[in-house]
Design a protein around this motif. Sequence first.
Motif, PDB file in Angstrom:
ATOM      1  N   ASP A 144       5.769  -0.561  -1.653  1.00 41.81           N
ATOM      2  CA  ASP A 144       5.259  -0.847  -3.000  1.00 41.81           C
ATOM      3  C   ASP A 144       5.772  -2.162  -3.582  1.00 41.81           C
ATOM      4  O   ASP A 144       5.088  -2.786  -4.394  1.00 41.81           O
ATOM      5  N   ASP A 145       6.960  -2.603  -3.194  1.00 41.51           N
ATOM      6  CA  ASP A 145       7.517  -3.843  -3.747  1.00 41.51           C
ATOM      7  C   ASP A 145       7.562  -4.970  -2.712  1.00 41.51           C
ATOM      8  O   ASP A 145       8.225  -5.986  -2.907  1.00 41.51           O
ATOM      9  N   SER A 148       2.242  -8.777  -0.991  1.00 43.06           N
ATOM     10  CA  SER A 148       0.959  -8.183  -0.625  1.00 43.06           C
ATOM     11  C   SER A 148       0.555  -8.423   0.830  1.00 43.06           C
ATOM     12  O   SER A 148       0.174  -7.491   1.542  1.00 43.06           O
ATOM     13  N   ASN A 191      14.992   1.533  -6.395  1.00 40.79           N
ATOM     14  CA  ASN A 191      13.626   1.683  -6.912  1.00 40.79           C
ATOM     15  C   ASN A 191      12.716   2.453  -5.956  1.00 40.79           C
ATOM     16  O   ASN A 191      11.492   2.266  -5.981  1.00 40.79           O
ATOM     17  N   ASP A 192      13.292   3.309  -5.153  1.00 48.33           N
ATOM     18  CA  ASP A 192      12.540   3.991  -4.103  1.00 48.33           C
ATOM     19  C   ASP A 192      11.528   4.988  -4.667  1.00 48.33           C
ATOM     20  O   ASP A 192      11.874   5.848  -5.475  1.00 48.33           O
ATOM     21  N   GLN A 193      10.268   4.874  -4.222  1.00 52.11           N
ATOM     22  CA  GLN A 193       9.216   5.798  -4.634  1.00 52.11           C
ATOM     23  C   GLN A 193       9.079   6.974  -3.667  1.00 52.11           C
ATOM     24  O   GLN A 193       8.507   8.009  -4.020  1.00 52.11           O
ATOM     25  N   GLU A 217      18.358  -3.327  -4.951  1.00 47.60           N
ATOM     26  CA  GLU A 217      17.295  -3.144  -5.957  1.00 47.60           C
ATOM     27  C   GLU A 217      15.915  -3.282  -5.318  1.00 47.60           C
ATOM     28  O   GLU A 217      15.165  -4.215  -5.608  1.00 47.60           O
ATOM     29  N   THR A 218      15.579  -2.330  -4.440  1.00 46.35           N
ATOM     30  CA  THR A 218      14.273  -2.355  -3.770  1.00 46.35           C
ATOM     31  C   THR A 218      13.712  -0.942  -3.693  1.00 46.35           C
ATOM     32  O   THR A 218      14.360   0.040  -4.051  1.00 46.35           O
ATOM     33  N   GLY A 219      12.492  -0.874  -3.158  1.00 46.46           N
ATOM     34  CA  GLY A 219      11.899   0.395  -2.827  1.00 46.46           C
ATOM     35  C   GLY A 219      12.355   0.858  -1.454  1.00 46.46           C
ATOM     36  O   GLY A 219      13.452   0.512  -0.994  1.00 46.46           O
ATOM     37  N   ALA A 225      11.361  -6.020   1.784  1.00 48.64           N
ATOM     38  CA  ALA A 225      11.364  -6.480   0.393  1.00 48.64           C
ATOM     39  C   ALA A 225      12.501  -7.447   0.098  1.00 48.64           C
ATOM     40  O   ALA A 225      12.346  -8.379  -0.695  1.00 48.64           O
TER      41      ALA A 225
END
Length: 244
Positions: A144-145, A148, A191-193, A217-219, A225
């Motif tokens: 997600d982070d 793209s 920030n893990d989803q 500070e990542t997913g 990331a």
Amino acid sequence: MAASPKPVFVLVPGSAMNPSHYAYLQHLLLNAGYRVLSAMLQTVGTRANVTVEDDTEYIRSRMLLPVLDIEYHDVIMISHSYGSMPASAAARGLGKADRAAEGKTTSVLGHHWDLSARRRWQGPGCNENANLIKCDDPRPFLFDDVPSVLADAATISSISQSLTSFQSPCPAATWDKEAFKGRCAYIRTVNDQALPYDVQNMMLDGTGQEWIIRDIETGHSPQLAAPGKLSSIIIEVAKLIEAK
């Protein structure tokens, strides 16, 4: 034959991932003078009834023992997400004290966990059939982070994993063994989803063990990331483990 000065990082990928998802991280570690070995797990890309125990045996026999007993290098393990479960089990009896008692000069010095869970992807487009876990778009969970273009490529490079790997019994871990006391690290992804930060903390608290803990500070995929930050953390903690 004496162990070489720097250990080899044996990198065990997470669910549905393969060494290409860790390529730039490996490059950074190699550039810092560390050898790196990685491989795709046996439960990835198959409909067969391949279990987590099969992954454990593969990691031990094809990733750890060749480095320890043929190349005579010490090892520090790095494992991601699902890969942490078979990786920990694979290190049984390979700790520094265990190996010294057998007259061996090389060992698994320690273990970096970057997440540790066996949790199925759930959400729109995710399904389980033909003994595979498939997800039309894993980006919201895994990437997600991630920028793209890179996230798109990482998604296409992902390979479905055997459902059996998530249903088979969990092998005994080694993070609570005396040989690895003070030698296990956990990198929390803030920030893990896929595995929220509070769940990671609950898991750590539930072990009752003392860990070397760092935050990033990542997913779910810090190797994509924030590979520079992650490599710095891995090397910093590796030096702490090497000094013990």
